[in-house]
Design an enzyme around this catalytic site. Structure first.
Site, PDB file in Angstrom:
ATOM      1  N   SER A   1       0.836  -1.219   0.000  1.00  0.00           N
ATOM      2  CA  SER A   1       0.000   0.000   0.000  1.00  0.00           C
ATOM      3  C   SER A   1       0.867   1.263   0.000  1.00  0.00           C
ATOM      4  CB  SER A   1      -0.949   0.027   1.211  1.00  0.00           C
ATOM      5  OG  SER A   1      -1.347   1.357   1.464  1.00  0.00           O
TER       6      SER A   1
ATOM      7  N   TYR B   1      -3.009   2.318  10.035  1.00  0.00           N
ATOM      8  CA  TYR B   1      -2.837   1.430   8.868  1.00  0.00           C
ATOM      9  C   TYR B   1      -1.449   1.629   8.252  1.00  0.00           C
ATOM     10  CZ  TYR B   1      -3.831  -0.700   4.298  1.00  0.00           C
ATOM     11  OH  TYR B   1      -3.809  -1.478   3.170  1.00  0.00           O
TER      12      TYR B   1
END
Ligand SMILES: [Zn+2]
Length: 686
Positions: free
Chosen positions: A571, A584
């Site tokens: 990501s 995250y």
């Protein structure tokens, strides 16, 4: 062995096919062919064939006498009328007058006689069916028959057992020669119900489908009864280690030993998929003190050779806690196997004019004392076929040894069969896909990116294992992929669950080559105020989850010794934090360095580690509600949020899947991060 004939089912087959314009003869031919095909003690993987002589209209509408005979490559258990191509009978029968006929001419003449030009090639045993006078002819490689004919005195045993009911045909390789020999022998005793083919199988025949089929059952039953008489106890067990290493430790070692470096591409390997079998009967066989004697004479019936090769590899018994010894011994055993195969090829090729090209010399069956047997192949399907045939061979040899001594055909006869162009043609010549023979594990496989990735890898020829927290989602994904894909429940926050899941993958395929560590979950919170528990939860999944999966994979890859590929879904948060997305992004940033650490530590072992930085993919993680929230956090519309990149295009799960696939194929790339985000300079790595 009992007859499976049921009058009402036979009639149902006639009625069903009548609706398709198929006549009674062919309908009943399909019915009893399936009865034979469904019993693995009679027929396995194309080993056997049937025919019926009838009349049919040709393409001009004229009635002609034909032989409908099983086409090459079809399965008797599921056969359909179209799998029994019709060949003009008079043309086939004329060939009996020939003194010799080349294989090439036989195939061309058979094709030339087909009523339907696009039909599959008729069986290589077509002429034997044509030369016999009976309406229905059935042929199988029944286990019980093979246990009796695969003996030094097999012909005498059969003559005694089938006194007047069946004639014995000495071993001749399938094709024109066997067809002529068998027909000549039949003509001497035209009242027989069948022919026993020494070291090969059995033919039965009759005026009706039922008669030919029930004669098969009757003659095979006689063989089964014979095998129950005067049996000696087999086998005497060898001295085995106290504790045997588990399958999860043994299979990767065996798989690695049976892999070869690709000579043309540095870093590429020619790998095998494994299919494991064990049972009390298999263990009795592989644990025998004389295993090397009775496992090595050769195949139980000639057409097994293209699937199993002539002999299995025999390894040492793997002792628990001493797997390094097993690894050394197995590598030596494979080297010896390959050398034996190459010598066999050189010797036999010289005998036959030196025109054959060698097939790969690696084993297709491995017998592991204490554990069981493995089938090996370039795909799970091929490995399963090899294992089925190997398991069948252990049963046949066990019974053969119980009443005498197992004996196969000669080395020259095996070579003629293995290198017979008509047998090799059965394997097909489709070009191999780039990831053939490679096992790919995908975590988070129930999600959008996981499914897209699994599909992309399966399409590239890999065997795929789908790991997912939600068992149902994993099973659904496996179903969507089809083929041999396996679903495994796995919680990446539990070391135990991860190691169990990898053990299941190894049991299914023999090892692991590529891992797509994709499982993840998103938490939000402003970093100065976020609950520490939230941060720890996210680290468990988004960092430790990747570490556990990579660690389990590396252990297997090192046992195999053929390199490997670790791919991580990192990501873009790892390099370009979004507001309130610290819980995250932080573990993902750690995972980005995890990728580099694996690249540094395991490059020497040929294990590559790469990552994909994807951004804004509609998925279970980035749901519509979540997209709305993130768009708001950035102060843009949802549409602009999704396509707010340099290219102005929405990025999809398929784009991510293709990036993983490319990384798997880039054999000289490690420590790399590929961005799949449509272009985002703020997230560009520097
Ligand atoms: Zn056969």
């Amino acid at each position: 062995m009992k007859s499976g004939w049921v009058d009402s089912e036979a009639q149902a087959a006639i009625d069903r096919y009548a609706g398709e314009g198929i006549g009674r003869d062919l309908a009943l031919r399909v019915y009893t062919t399936r009865l034979l095909g469904r019993d693995p003690k009679l027929v396995l993987h194309g080993g056997g064939n049937t025919s019926v002589k009838t009349t049919m209209a040709d393409l001009l509408g004229e009635q002609v006498a034909v032989l409908c005979v099983k086409g090459s490559g079809s399965d008797m258990a599921t056969i359909e009328p179209a799998d029994l191509p019709a060949v003009r009978l008079d043309r086939l029968r004329k060939l009996r007058a020939r003194a010799a006929l080349s294989d090439e001419d036989m195939v061309r003449i058979q094709r030339d006689g087909l009523l339907e030009p696009a039909a599959p090639n008729p069986s290589v045993e077509t002429l034997l069916h044509a030369f016999l006078p009976h309406k229905f002819v059935d042929h199988t490689h029944a286990n019980a028959i093979l246990s009796i004919v695969d003996q030094p005195d097999g012909e005498a045993l059969c003559a005694e057992l089938y006194d007047g009911r069946a004639s014995v045909v000495p071993y001749v390789m399938p094709g024109f020669g066997l067809a002529k020999t068998a027909a000549d022998i039949y003509d001497c005793e035209p009242a027989v119900e069948g022919l026993i083919l020494h070291k090969h199988g059995i033919f039965t025949f009759g005026d009706s489908a039922r008669e030919a089929y029930e004669r098969m059952i009757a003659l095979v039953t006689l063989a089964e009864q014979r095998l129950q008489k005067n049996r000696k106890a087999v086998f005497v067990t060898a001295q085995l280690p106290q504790a045997i290493a588990p399958l999860a430790a043994v299979a990767p070692i065996l798989r690695g030993a049976c892999s070869r470096k690709d000579e043309r591409i540095e870093g590429a390997w020619h790998r095998m998929i494994l299919d494991f079998r064990t049972s009390p009967a298999i263990l009795n066989f592989v644990n025998g003190g004389e295993l090397v004697r009775y496992s090595q004479p050769g195949v139980v019936t000639p057409d097994h050779t293209i699937r199993t090769k002539n002999w299995p590899l025999v390894t040492a018994a793997p002792e628990r806690e001493r797997t390094d010894d097993f690894k050394r011994a197995t590598r030596a055993a494979v080297t010896a196997f390959v050398q034996r195969y190459e010598e066999y090829f050189a010797r036999q090729n010289a005998r036959t004019g030196g025109i054959k090209r060698p097939l790969d010399p690696l084993p297709r069956v491995a017998l592991v004392p204490g554990l069981g047997l493995f089938g090996l192949g370039r795909s799970k399907k091929d490995a399963r076929i090899a294992a089925d045939l190997a398991q069948c061979a252990t049963e046949i040899i066990t019974d053969a040894e119980a009443i005498g001594r197992f004996e196969s055909i000669s080395e020259a006869e095996m070579f003629d069969m293995e290198y017979w162009s008509l047998e090799q043609a059965k394997l097909g010549r489709a070009a191999e896909k780039p990831l053939a023979g490679q096992v790919t594990v995908i975590t988070g496989a129930g999600g959008t990116i996981g499914v897209a990735t699994a599909k992309a890898f399966a399409a590239a020829g890999a065997e795929v294992a789908l790991l997912e927290l939600d068992e149902r989602a994993a099973a659904d994904s496996a179903k969507a992929i089809g083929g041999a894909a396996v679903a495994v429940q796995c919680d990446v926050t539990s070391a135990r669950s991860v190691s169990d899941a990898f053990a299941q993958v190894v049991a299914a395929f023999g090892g692991v080559d590529i891992v797509v560590s994709n499982a993840g979950a998103a938490w939000q919170g402003r970093i100065g105020e976020v609950d520490e528990e939230v941060l720890r939860k996210s680290f468990e999944v988004n960092f430790y989850g990747h570490q556990r999966v990579a660690q389990a994979a590396v252990k297997i890859m090192l046992a195999q010794g053929t390199g490997g590929c670790l791919l991580f879904n990192v990501s873009k948060q790892a390099v370009n934090p979004g507001p309130n997305f610290g819980p995250y992004g932080l573990p993902k940033a750690a995972t980005l360095f995890l990728v580099r650490q694996y690249a540094v530590d395991y490059g020497v072992d040929g294990i590559r580690a790469n990552a994909v930085n994807a951004d804004r993919i509609r998925s279970g993680l980035l749901t519509d509600a979540f997209i709305a929230e993130r768009a708001k956090a950035r102060g843009v519309s949802e549409k602009d949020y999704l396509s707010g990149n340099l290219l102005g295009r929405e990025v999809t799960a398929d784009d991510v899947a293709q990036a993983f696939l490319h990384q798997a194929l880039e054999l000289k790339t490690t420590g790399d991060v590929t961005t799949v985000d449509g272009g985002n300079i703020a997230a560009a790595l520097r």
